[in-house]
Each structure stands twice: as structure tokens, then as C-alpha cells.
Motif scaffolding. Structure first.
Motif, PDB file in Angstrom:
ATOM      1  N   LEU A  74       1.045  -1.083   0.003  1.00 53.40           N
ATOM      2  CA  LEU A  74       0.203   0.153   0.310  1.00 53.40           C
ATOM      3  C   LEU A  74       1.088   0.701  -0.070  1.00 53.40           C
ATOM      4  N   ALA A  75       1.557   1.464   0.920  1.00 49.28           N
ATOM      5  CA  ALA A  75       2.818   2.451   0.795  1.00 49.28           C
ATOM      6  C   ALA A  75       4.018   2.728  -0.276  1.00 49.28           C
ATOM      7  N   THR A  76       3.938   1.561  -0.929  1.00 46.07           N
ATOM      8  CA  THR A  76       4.680   1.221  -2.606  1.00 46.07           C
ATOM      9  C   THR A  76       3.025   2.032  -3.869  1.00 46.07           C
ATOM     10  N   ALA A  77       1.728   1.499  -3.328  1.00 50.08           N
ATOM     11  CA  ALA A  77       1.340   2.222  -4.350  1.00 50.08           C
ATOM     12  C   ALA A  77       1.389   3.840  -3.937  1.00 50.08           C
ATOM     13  N   ILE A  78       1.006   3.568  -2.349  1.00 53.17           N
ATOM     14  CA  ILE A  78       0.386   5.892  -2.426  1.00 53.17           C
ATOM     15  C   ILE A  78       2.443   6.482  -2.653  1.00 53.17           C
ATOM     16  N   ASN A  79       2.610   6.169  -2.019  1.00 51.37           N
ATOM     17  CA  ASN A  79       3.358   6.826  -1.918  1.00 51.37           C
ATOM     18  C   ASN A  79       5.121   6.622  -3.078  1.00 51.37           C
ATOM     19  N   ALA A  80       5.238   5.866  -4.291  1.00 50.07           N
ATOM     20  CA  ALA A  80       5.842   5.428  -5.379  1.00 50.07           C
ATOM     21  C   ALA A  80       5.284   5.392  -6.600  1.00 50.07           C
ATOM     22  N   LYS A  81       3.900   4.954  -6.892  1.00 51.97           N
ATOM     23  CA  LYS A  81       3.518   4.392  -7.874  1.00 51.97           C
ATOM     24  C   LYS A  81       2.186   5.438  -8.321  1.00 51.97           C
ATOM     25  N   GLY A  82       2.013   6.140  -6.911  1.00 47.72           N
ATOM     26  CA  GLY A  82       0.838   7.249  -7.317  1.00 47.72           C
ATOM     27  C   GLY A  82       1.559   8.622  -7.942  1.00 47.72           C
ATOM     28  N   PRO A  83       2.928   9.202  -7.318  1.00 49.02           N
ATOM     29  CA  PRO A  83       3.129  10.324  -7.835  1.00 49.02           C
ATOM     30  C   PRO A  83       4.080  10.126  -9.322  1.00 49.02           C
ATOM     31  N   ASN A  84       4.366   8.680  -9.675  1.00 51.14           N
ATOM     32  CA  ASN A  84       5.071   8.516 -10.812  1.00 51.14           C
ATOM     33  C   ASN A  84       3.561   8.073 -12.070  1.00 51.14           C
ATOM     34  N   TYR A  85       2.262   8.337 -11.659  1.00 53.85           N
ATOM     35  CA  TYR A  85       1.290   8.319 -12.695  1.00 53.85           C
ATOM     36  C   TYR A  85       1.419   9.801 -12.974  1.00 53.85           C
ATOM     37  N   LEU A  86       1.033   9.843 -11.627  1.00 54.73           N
ATOM     38  CA  LEU A  86       0.814  11.549 -11.774  1.00 54.73           C
ATOM     39  C   LEU A  86       1.801  12.812 -12.689  1.00 54.73           C
ATOM     40  N   ALA A  87       3.034  11.944 -12.583  1.00 57.54           N
ATOM     41  CA  ALA A  87       4.081  12.759 -13.212  1.00 57.54           C
ATOM     42  C   ALA A  87       4.160  12.508 -14.532  1.00 57.54           C
ATOM     43  N   LYS A  88       3.259  11.100 -15.054  1.00 60.05           N
ATOM     44  CA  LYS A  88       3.159  11.388 -16.756  1.00 60.05           C
ATOM     45  C   LYS A  88       2.188  11.581 -16.764  1.00 60.05           C
ATOM     46  N   ALA A  89       0.947  12.186 -16.249  1.00 61.56           N
ATOM     47  CA  ALA A  89       0.278  12.190 -16.522  1.00 61.56           C
ATOM     48  C   ALA A  89       0.109  14.415 -16.718  1.00 61.56           C
ATOM     49  N   ALA A  90       1.494  14.295 -15.937  1.00 59.88           N
ATOM     50  CA  ALA A  90       1.965  15.937 -16.280  1.00 59.88           C
ATOM     51  C   ALA A  90       2.326  16.210 -17.512  1.00 59.88           C
ATOM     52  N   ASN A  91       3.213  15.028 -17.510  1.00 60.58           N
ATOM     53  CA  ASN A  91       3.987  15.038 -19.024  1.00 60.58           C
ATOM     54  C   ASN A  91       3.582  14.936 -19.990  1.00 60.58           C
ATOM     55  N   THR A  92       2.224  13.543 -20.542  1.00 59.33           N
ATOM     56  CA  THR A  92       0.974  14.147 -21.473  1.00 59.33           C
ATOM     57  C   THR A  92       0.667  15.229 -21.645  1.00 59.33           C
ATOM     58  N   ALA A  93       0.018  15.710 -20.282  1.00 55.00           N
ATOM     59  CA  ALA A  93      -0.263  17.550 -20.478  1.00 55.00           C
ATOM     60  C   ALA A  93       0.482  18.681 -20.655  1.00 55.00           C
ATOM     61  N   ALA A  94       1.762  17.930 -20.422  1.00 48.13           N
ATOM     62  CA  ALA A  94       2.307  19.705 -20.796  1.00 48.13           C
ATOM     63  C   ALA A  94       2.665  20.507 -19.759  1.00 48.13           C
ATOM     64  N   ILE A  95       2.341  20.085 -18.941  1.00 46.20           N
ATOM     65  CA  ILE A  95       2.607  20.928 -17.529  1.00 46.20           C
ATOM     66  C   ILE A  95       2.804  20.533 -16.074  1.00 46.20           C
ATOM     67  N   PRO A  96       3.803  21.143 -15.162  1.00 46.11           N
ATOM     68  CA  PRO A  96       4.151  20.638 -14.224  1.00 46.11           C
ATOM     69  C   PRO A  96       3.740  20.519 -13.396  1.00 46.11           C
ATOM     70  N   MET A  97       4.482  19.705 -12.313  1.00 46.47           N
ATOM     71  CA  MET A  97       4.020  19.358 -10.834  1.00 46.47           C
ATOM     72  C   MET A  97       4.815  19.476 -10.193  1.00 46.47           C
ATOM     73  N   ILE A  98       4.337  19.444  -8.631  1.00 45.10           N
ATOM     74  CA  ILE A  98       4.933  20.305  -7.383  1.00 45.10           C
ATOM     75  C   ILE A  98       4.650  19.206  -6.737  1.00 45.10           C
ATOM     76  N   HIS A  99       6.147  18.512  -5.597  1.00 42.75           N
ATOM     77  CA  HIS A  99       5.507  16.824  -4.976  1.00 42.75           C
ATOM     78  C   HIS A  99       6.135  17.404  -3.558  1.00 42.75           C
ATOM     79  N   VAL A 100       5.603  16.811  -3.063  1.00 42.23           N
ATOM     80  CA  VAL A 100       6.451  16.324  -1.679  1.00 42.23           C
ATOM     81  C   VAL A 100       6.605  15.274  -1.117  1.00 42.23           C
ATOM     82  N   SER A 101       8.153  15.493  -0.537  1.00 37.76           N
ATOM     83  CA  SER A 101       8.283  14.419  -0.048  1.00 37.76           C
ATOM     84  C   SER A 101       8.829  14.194   1.702  1.00 37.76           C
ATOM     85  N   THR A 102      10.467  14.192   1.961  1.00 38.12           N
ATOM     86  CA  THR A 102      10.723  13.730   3.294  1.00 38.12           C
ATOM     87  C   THR A 102      11.350  13.752   3.916  1.00 38.12           C
ATOM     88  N   ASP A 103      11.989  14.662   4.419  1.00 33.36           N
ATOM     89  CA  ASP A 103      12.599  14.065   5.603  1.00 33.36           C
ATOM     90  C   ASP A 103      14.032  13.030   5.967  1.00 33.36           C
TER      91      ASP A 103
END
Ligand SMILES: NC(=O)c1ccc[n+]([C@@H]2O[C@H](COP(=O)([O-])OP(=O)(O)OC[C@H]3O[C@@H](n4cnc5c(N)ncnc54)[C@H](OP(=O)(O)O)[C@@H]3O)[C@@H](O)[C@H]2O)c1
Length: 291
Positions: A74-103
Motif C-alpha cells: 500500500l505504501a509503495t502504491a501511494i508513495n511511489a506509484k501514485g507520484p509516477n502516474y501523476l508525473a506521467k499524466a503531467a508530462n502528457t498534458a505538458a504541465i508542471p508538478m509540485i511533489h512533496v517528500s520527506t526528511d
């Protein structure tokens, strides 16, 4: 500027919605997992295609650090795969993305505040999956900003400030870890930092890359608790407070290992985007007023 916000009902998402409401610059398409589950790739593709945002801000995450140790998939799906899908969709739409991560992408062995380019070496599943998410965004979408933050608190959701205020009022004594150092961060300051980036991106700025935004003054969990209880007493939110004892990490075993030092240097964020580190003590006063 139309912002697609994921994880909109979390601490950061709630603060960002509240701030954006007071600004005529932004329209926020606020989504939580019921509206847009970021682990569903087709849903992400369709949602971005249908709503046509100008930018994606990903505030969705699996943030339960200890639970993540036994919820790896579940953690992999939400924290790793989800951001990947969002970044791919942003790439297709030619828009930027701000992603938040952790210390928690760091192992805590540094002796001075971590700069964004310091090698990551996560100790637990949460940190590891967040690192995988960062890498997916970096490798998929050139027009990205990754902002690592830490020890997030706010008036929304469950967080350390609320827990310590409750325990401080209920118990006679409270043992809190004093040998882990980090930087408490107000989610509202992080939300303001993200909106400042959005505004500058709208104005044509392109300082893509990875940054840190967290509290300006490092402390331990014990030091943070001392500040929380003092503020609770000062504001009359506590009639009396537990005696606070300093304990060691080994005295309070938890499923997930944590870095003993995750202090981050926010200077590159200040230079590139003009955003100062979070004044967490002032924010703590404000948040406790709101509770
Ligand atoms: N909290 C901290 O101390 C801390 C420290 C360092 C970095 N960060 C990072 O800061 C960011 C914001 O954290 P936060 O404290 O605001 O987190 P939060 O309060 O836990 O919010 C995360 C939100 O994401 C939602 N979500 C979970 N799975 C989802 C999915 N599949 N699709 C869409 N939304 C989903 C959650 O919904 P449910 O609650 O309904 O599951 C929740 O509303 C995260 O990237 C986090 O990793 C946080």
C-alpha cells in the motif's frame, strides 16, 4: 491558475485549500482519494485530461511511518506509484508538478543540515517508498519541484502537537524521545511556499529541481513537546501539565527505524523561490489558539 490538488483533506491539502480560497490567483480542484485515487493510473490519466489543470500539486501520501513497515504494498502504491502516474499524466498534458517528500529519505548520520543533493539512504519503508516516488517524478517529468519537509503539524488532522497536548493534560509524567533531532514544520507555511512557487511558475520561472522546506530551528521531539506544553499552559488549553522526561530512542521501540538527525538546510529554496524556512514557534502559537 488551475491547481489539481491531490490528498486535499490531509494536513497540507487542507492548509493549501484554506490559503488558496483567499487568493484570486488560484482555482483549486481539490481531490481526496474518493475523488481521485492516485494509485489508479487510468483514473489519473482521465482526471487530468478532463479537468485540464495548469499544474499538479501532490499532497497525497501514506504518512503512517510505523504502519508502512507492514503495509509495504500500500505504501509503495501511494508513495511511489501514485507520484509516477501523476508525473506521467503531467508530462502528457505538458504541465508542471509540485511533489512533496520527506526528511526520512536520509539515514541521519550527517553532522550538519542536509542539503537537497545529499545522498538519500532511507531507513524504513515510508522513507524508501517516498524516495522511490521522488525518483519516479525526477525521471518522468523535467518540469517538477520536489519539496522535502519534516515533522508536519497543523490545526487539521491528527498530529504530534494534538497528541502531546492531550497526553500532557491526561498524564502525570510523559517520556519523550530526546535523541532524535529534526525541524517541525507548519503545514500552512509549506502550503504558502507551494503557492508562492505556483505564482512564480505562472510568471514564467523555471527553477525546477529538489528543495527543502521545514522549520527554521532544529529541536528534538522532547524539545518540541516542551514548547507545545508551555504554549498549551500559556494559552490556558492545559490547566496543568505532565512532568516531561527525556528518554532515548531505545527506550521507546517502534516498528520503523527513524533518522536520529534529519535537520534540513532550506537555503536553496530561499535562493531559488524566495521562500524562508517555517517559523514553527510562531505557527505553534497560532495552531494552539485554533485548537
Ligand atoms: N506528516 C508529517 O509529519 C510529514 C513529514 C515529512 C513529510 N511529509 C510529507 O508531506 C506531505 C503532506 O503530508 P500530510 O501531513 O499533509 O499528510 P496527511 O495529513 O496524512 O495527508 C495525506 C492525504 O493523502 C490522502 N491519500 C492517501 N492515499 C491516497 C490515494 N491513494 N489517493 C489520494 N489521496 C490519498 C489521505 O487520505 P486518508 O487520510 O483518507 O488516507 C490524506 O488525506 C506528504 O507528502 C508527506 O509524505 C509529512
Amino acid at each position: 491558475m488551475k491547481i489539481l490538488l491531490t490528498g486535499a483533506n490531509g494536513q497540507l491539502g487542507s492548509c493549501l485549500q484554506a490559503l488558496a480560497k483567499n487568493s484570486s490567483l488560484f482555482t483549486v480542484i481539490a481531490t481526496d482519494y474518493k475523488d481521485l485515487d492516485i494509485t489508479n493510473q487510468q483514473a489519473v490519466i482521465d482526471f487530468v485530461a478532463n479537468t485540464k489543470p495548469d499544474i499538479i500539486v501532490n499532497a497525497a501520501a501514506h504518512t503512517a511511518v510505523d504502519k508502512a513497515q507492514s503495509e509495504v504494498e500500500l505504501a509503495t502504491a501511494i508513495n511511489a506509484k501514485g507520484p509516477n502516474y501523476l508525473a506521467k499524466a503531467a508530462n502528457t498534458a505538458a504541465i508542471p508538478m509540485i511533489h512533496v517528500s520527506t526528511d526520512y529519505v536520509f539515514d541521519g548520520t550527517a553532522t550538519q543540515p542536509y542539503l537537497p543533493n545529499y545522498p538519500a539512504k532511507p531507513l524504513g519503508v515510508y522513507g524508501e517508498t517516498k524516495w522511490q516516488g521522488e525518483e519516479a517524478v525526477r525521471n518522468t517529468l523535467a518540469e517538477h519541484i520536489i519539496i522535502r519537509t519534516a515533522w508536519v503539524f497543523s490545526e487539521y488532522g491528527n498530529n504530534f502537537v494534538k497528541t502531546m497536548l492531550r497526553l500532557g493534560g491526561e498524564r502525570e509524567e510523559l517520556g519523550v524521545i530526546a535523541d532524535q533531532y529534526g525541524c517541525p514544520t507548519y503545514a500552512g507555511d509549506l502550503a504558502a511556499a507551494i503557492l508562492a512557487c505556483c505564482e512564480q511558475i505562472k510568471g514564467g520561472k523555471t527553477a525546477w529541481g529538489s528543495y527543502h522546506h521545514c522549520g527554521d530551528l532544529p529541536t528534538s521531539w522532547h524539545g518540541f513537546t516542551r514548547a507545545i506544553l508551555a504554549e498549551g499552559l500559556a494559552q490556558g488549553k492545559l490547566s496543568n501539565s505532565a512532568k516531561l522526561n527525556a528518554i532515548k530512542t531505545e527506550d521507546y521501540p517502534l516498528p520503523a527505524p527513524r533518522p536520529s538527525y534529519s535537520v534540513m538546510d532550506c537555503s536553496t529554496m530561499q535562493k531559488a523561490w524566495g521562500v524562508a524556512a517555517s517559523d514553527w514557534r510562531a505557527a505553534l502559537t497560532k495552531v494552539i489558539t485554533l485548537l
